[in-house]
Design a protein around this motif. Structure first.
Motif, PDB file in Angstrom:
ATOM      1  N   ARG A 122       1.272  -1.375  -0.440  1.00 21.55           N
ATOM      2  CA  ARG A 122      -0.221  -0.056   0.099  1.00 21.55           C
ATOM      3  C   ARG A 122       0.702   1.554   0.153  1.00 21.55           C
ATOM      4  NH1 ARG A 122      -5.414  -1.096   2.865  1.00 21.55           N
ATOM      5  NH2 ARG A 122      -6.060  -2.808   2.437  1.00 21.55           N
ATOM      6  N   THR A 123       0.691   2.114  -0.500  1.00 21.64           N
ATOM      7  CA  THR A 123       1.587   3.106  -1.008  1.00 21.64           C
ATOM      8  C   THR A 123       0.687   4.593   0.029  1.00 21.64           C
ATOM      9  OG1 THR A 123      -0.035   3.574  -2.595  1.00 21.64           O
ATOM     10  CG2 THR A 123       2.592   2.620  -2.732  1.00 21.64           C
ATOM     11  N   LYS A 124       1.446   4.417   1.244  1.00 21.87           N
ATOM     12  CA  LYS A 124       0.978   5.709   2.031  1.00 21.87           C
ATOM     13  C   LYS A 124       1.940   6.845   1.755  1.00 21.87           C
ATOM     14  CE  LYS A 124      -0.696   5.968   6.721  1.00 21.87           C
ATOM     15  NZ  LYS A 124      -0.616   5.461   8.010  1.00 21.87           N
ATOM     16  N   PRO A 125       1.478   8.380   2.075  1.00 16.29           N
ATOM     17  CA  PRO A 125       2.480   8.900   1.645  1.00 16.29           C
ATOM     18  C   PRO A 125       3.461   9.534   3.246  1.00 16.29           C
ATOM     19  CG  PRO A 125       0.400  10.025   2.457  1.00 16.29           C
ATOM     20  CD  PRO A 125      -0.044   8.714   2.126  1.00 16.29           C
ATOM     21  N   THR A 126       4.225  10.082   3.015  1.00 17.61           N
ATOM     22  CA  THR A 126       5.442   9.656   4.054  1.00 17.61           C
ATOM     23  C   THR A 126       5.787  11.442   4.420  1.00 17.61           C
ATOM     24  OG1 THR A 126       6.929   8.212   2.192  1.00 17.61           O
ATOM     25  CG2 THR A 126       8.106   9.166   4.081  1.00 17.61           C
ATOM     26  N   PRO A 127       5.657  10.951   6.199  1.00 20.47           N
ATOM     27  CA  PRO A 127       5.498  12.562   6.996  1.00 20.47           C
ATOM     28  C   PRO A 127       6.808  13.008   6.199  1.00 20.47           C
ATOM     29  CG  PRO A 127       5.118  10.274   8.040  1.00 20.47           C
ATOM     30  CD  PRO A 127       5.615   9.724   6.529  1.00 20.47           C
ATOM     31  N   ALA A 128       6.922  14.572   6.081  1.00 22.39           N
ATOM     32  CA  ALA A 128       7.765  14.659   5.579  1.00 22.39           C
ATOM     33  C   ALA A 128       9.014  14.869   6.901  1.00 22.39           C
ATOM     34  CB  ALA A 128       7.203  16.615   5.796  1.00 22.39           C
ATOM     35  N   PHE A 129       8.640  14.847   8.274  1.00 21.44           N
ATOM     36  CA  PHE A 129      10.129  14.472   8.993  1.00 21.44           C
ATOM     37  C   PHE A 129       9.542  13.578   9.969  1.00 21.44           C
ATOM     38  CE2 PHE A 129       8.585  18.909   8.161  1.00 21.44           C
ATOM     39  CZ  PHE A 129       9.939  19.366   7.990  1.00 21.44           C
ATOM     40  N   SER A 130      10.426  12.827  10.471  1.00 22.48           N
ATOM     41  CA  SER A 130      10.590  11.632  10.616  1.00 22.48           C
ATOM     42  C   SER A 130      10.517  11.879  12.301  1.00 22.48           C
ATOM     43  CB  SER A 130      12.144   9.880  10.699  1.00 22.48           C
ATOM     44  OG  SER A 130      11.716   9.524  11.227  1.00 22.48           O
ATOM     45  N   PRO A 131       9.470  11.063  12.445  1.00 17.74           N
ATOM     46  CA  PRO A 131       9.780  11.412  14.462  1.00 17.74           C
ATOM     47  C   PRO A 131      10.597  10.251  14.696  1.00 17.74           C
ATOM     48  CG  PRO A 131       7.993   9.152  13.889  1.00 17.74           C
ATOM     49  CD  PRO A 131       8.659  10.211  12.262  1.00 17.74           C
ATOM     50  N   SER A 132      11.470  10.503  14.401  1.00 14.81           N
ATOM     51  CA  SER A 132      13.085   9.819  15.354  1.00 14.81           C
ATOM     52  C   SER A 132      14.272  10.588  14.984  1.00 14.81           C
ATOM     53  CB  SER A 132      13.003   8.321  14.568  1.00 14.81           C
ATOM     54  OG  SER A 132      14.022   8.331  13.391  1.00 14.81           O
ATOM     55  N   GLU A 133      13.574  12.200  14.242  1.00 19.08           N
ATOM     56  CA  GLU A 133      14.539  12.844  14.154  1.00 19.08           C
ATOM     57  C   GLU A 133      14.257  14.370  14.687  1.00 19.08           C
ATOM     58  OE1 GLU A 133      15.962  13.057  10.291  1.00 19.08           O
ATOM     59  OE2 GLU A 133      16.510  11.360  10.194  1.00 19.08           O
ATOM     60  N   VAL A 134      12.787  14.002  14.225  1.00 22.94           N
ATOM     61  CA  VAL A 134      12.115  15.674  15.062  1.00 22.94           C
ATOM     62  C   VAL A 134      10.646  14.977  16.064  1.00 22.94           C
ATOM     63  CG1 VAL A 134      10.315  17.127  14.037  1.00 22.94           C
ATOM     64  CG2 VAL A 134      12.556  16.991  12.593  1.00 22.94           C
ATOM     65  N   THR A 135      10.985  15.889  17.279  1.00 23.59           N
ATOM     66  CA  THR A 135       9.911  16.073  17.769  1.00 23.59           C
ATOM     67  C   THR A 135       8.732  16.623  17.949  1.00 23.59           C
ATOM     68  OG1 THR A 135      11.557  14.838  19.847  1.00 23.59           O
ATOM     69  CG2 THR A 135       9.478  15.709  20.903  1.00 23.59           C
ATOM     70  N   VAL A 136       7.525  16.487  18.636  1.00 24.32           N
ATOM     71  CA  VAL A 136       6.667  17.282  18.197  1.00 24.32           C
ATOM     72  C   VAL A 136       5.400  16.365  19.701  1.00 24.32           C
ATOM     73  CG1 VAL A 136       4.608  18.176  16.758  1.00 24.32           C
ATOM     74  CG2 VAL A 136       6.283  17.730  15.740  1.00 24.32           C
ATOM     75  N   LEU A 137       5.703  18.083  20.048  1.00 23.85           N
ATOM     76  CA  LEU A 137       4.102  17.448  20.714  1.00 23.85           C
ATOM     77  C   LEU A 137       3.615  18.340  20.724  1.00 23.85           C
ATOM     78  CD1 LEU A 137       6.456  17.664  24.326  1.00 23.85           C
ATOM     79  CD2 LEU A 137       6.569  16.161  23.047  1.00 23.85           C
ATOM     80  N   PHE A 138       2.451  17.972  20.604  1.00 26.21           N
ATOM     81  CA  PHE A 138       0.912  18.925  20.316  1.00 26.21           C
ATOM     82  C   PHE A 138       0.177  19.908  22.112  1.00 26.21           C
ATOM     83  CE2 PHE A 138      -0.917  15.975  16.799  1.00 26.21           C
ATOM     84  CZ  PHE A 138      -0.234  16.627  16.086  1.00 26.21           C
ATOM     85  N   VAL A 139      -0.113  20.504  22.188  1.00 28.62           N
ATOM     86  CA  VAL A 139      -0.600  20.901  23.216  1.00 28.62           C
ATOM     87  C   VAL A 139      -1.675  21.609  23.275  1.00 28.62           C
ATOM     88  CG1 VAL A 139      -0.316  23.196  25.320  1.00 28.62           C
ATOM     89  CG2 VAL A 139       2.030  22.223  23.587  1.00 28.62           C
ATOM     90  N   LEU A 140      -2.754  21.370  24.211  1.00 29.13           N
ATOM     91  CA  LEU A 140      -4.208  21.393  23.908  1.00 29.13           C
ATOM     92  C   LEU A 140      -5.067  21.988  25.199  1.00 29.13           C
ATOM     93  CD1 LEU A 140      -5.507  18.565  21.444  1.00 29.13           C
ATOM     94  CD2 LEU A 140      -5.721  20.610  20.921  1.00 29.13           C
ATOM     95  N   GLY A 141      -6.083  22.327  24.511  1.00 35.44           N
ATOM     96  CA  GLY A 141      -6.243  23.422  26.347  1.00 35.44           C
ATOM     97  C   GLY A 141      -7.187  24.189  25.465  1.00 35.44           C
ATOM     98  N   GLY A 142      -8.999  24.583  26.632  1.00 35.68           N
ATOM     99  CA  GLY A 142     -10.139  25.563  25.793  1.00 35.68           C
ATOM    100  C   GLY A 142      -8.724  26.455  25.824  1.00 35.68           C
ATOM    101  N   PRO A 143      -9.516  27.666  24.947  1.00 31.89           N
ATOM    102  CA  PRO A 143      -9.345  29.165  25.056  1.00 31.89           C
ATOM    103  C   PRO A 143      -8.807  30.097  26.605  1.00 31.89           C
ATOM    104  CG  PRO A 143     -11.574  28.828  23.680  1.00 31.89           C
ATOM    105  CD  PRO A 143     -11.219  27.674  24.687  1.00 31.89           C
TER     106      PRO A 143
END
Ligand code: C5P
Ligand code: MG
Length: 327
Positions: A122-143
């Motif tokens: 199956r051809t899935k799009p490859t993310p632009a950045f690998s999670p082994s090189e780039v760390t992303v933390l989403f920060v959520l919460g109400g306004p």
């Protein structure tokens, strides 16, 4: 002589055939019988007219159809004379095996194609950045939950790059010549979510830019994802997130903070009406995102009702637990 004998034979045959109708088979009698048959036949098809006297068809009409031709309608025996019966014991002329062969070949080919597709990767799009090189933390919460305040401290102490989706949207809205300016302005004023393509593209560009300028590969993505489609798209094409830092705060406290901030922020959505709409959007659209990540065990939840110092201490502690000492 022979001709007159065969003529007599034919005449006798005619007499025999017509005798079953109980009258002599003279030509004029036969013609009368035909006329009677037509008269009786007519009302059968036109029963609604049965109370009216039956009008015999005009004799000219009868004359148009010669006797020899009309005889085929009285029975099937005479009519079959021109059609030779199929030879005894002969089978149908249609051959079925070519059709069966075509169906069998078609089905075989189809099954072959299906099986080959199953084996294909199956051809899935490859993310632009690998999670082994780039760390992303989403920060959520109400306004007004305190996301921006806590992010500033994490940047100071842990060298994260801080990207606020709201700030990027506001910058794009004010960029001269932006084709999305008006769209973003309307969404922000009404507390609605901007179409995800815009926000995901702004974030990806900002990440590339930050990495190129500073070399930093640790990101706090603040106020994102606010909707499931943003979450799925970002993780598919940009970078899978390590976890979600979720600041939990009661609405009454968030409203108090936003109204206080509105005195000086100059933001078009820090007013009572927009705040109400933003709360609604948060409950209906953004909380399902938090629940989605909770179900995957990727949420770090912090109560953000206390003052900022206390919230930050809790944040540090919980991030250490989730990511280790050197996050
Ligand atoms: O996060 P912030 O409160 O600055 O967001 C302001 C507005 O920007 C939101 O109310 C929403 O209209 C828009 N926004 C969005 N998608 C995001 C973040 C913000 O549409 N992920
Ligand atoms: Mg903010």
């Amino acid at each position: 002589m022979a001709a007159s004998a065969s003529g007599r034979q034919a005449w006798r045959q005619l007499v025999r055939n017509s005798s079953c109708r109980g009258s002599a088979a003279t030509p004029s009698n036969l013609l009368r019988q035909q006329q009677q048959q037509r008269q009786f036949a007519f009302p059968r098809h036109a029963s609604s007219f049965s109370r009216h006297p039956v009008t015999p068809p005009p004799s000219s009409l009868l004359r148009q159809q010669p006797l020899a031709q009309r005889s085929y309608s009285s029975g099937s025996q005479g009519g079959g004379q021109n059609t030779p019966p199929p030879p005894r014991g002969s089978k149908s002329q249609i051959k079925f095996w070519p059709f069966l062969l075509i169906i069998a070949l078609g089905s075989g080919g189809y099954m072959l194609l299906v099986n080959r597709r199953k084996d294909m990767p199956r051809t899935k799009p490859t993310p632009a950045f690998s999670p082994s090189e780039v760390t992303v933390l989403f920060v959520l919460g109400g306004p007004g939950a305190g996301k921006g305040t806590q992010c500033a401290r994490l940047v100071r102490d842990y060298h994260f790059a801080h990207l606020s989706a709201g700030d990027l949207l506001r910058a794009e809205q004010d960029r001269p010549g932006s084709q999305y300016g008006q769209l973003i302005r309307d969404c922000i004023k009404n507390g609605e979510i901007v179409p995800m393509e815009v926000t995901v593209a702004l974030l990806e560009n900002a990440m590339r830019d930050t990495i190129a300028r500073t070399g930093t590969k640790k990101f706090l993505i603040d106020g994102f994802p606010r909707k499931m489609d943003q979450a799925l798209k970002f993780e598919e094409v940009v970078c899978p997130a390590r976890l979600v830092l979720f600041y939990d705060c009661p609405e009454a406290e968030m409203e108090r903070r936003l109204l206080e901030r509105g005195k000086t922020s100059g933001r078009a959505d820090d007013n009572a009406e927009s705040i109400r709409k933003r709360f609604r959007t948060f409950v209906d659209t953004s909380m399902p995102v938090v629940h989605h990540y909770e179900a995957e065990g990727r949420v770090v939840k912090v109560d953000s009702t206390p003052p900022p110092d206390k919230v930050y201490a809790d944040t540090q502690e919980k991030l250490r637990q989730a990511l280790g000492d050197k996050f």
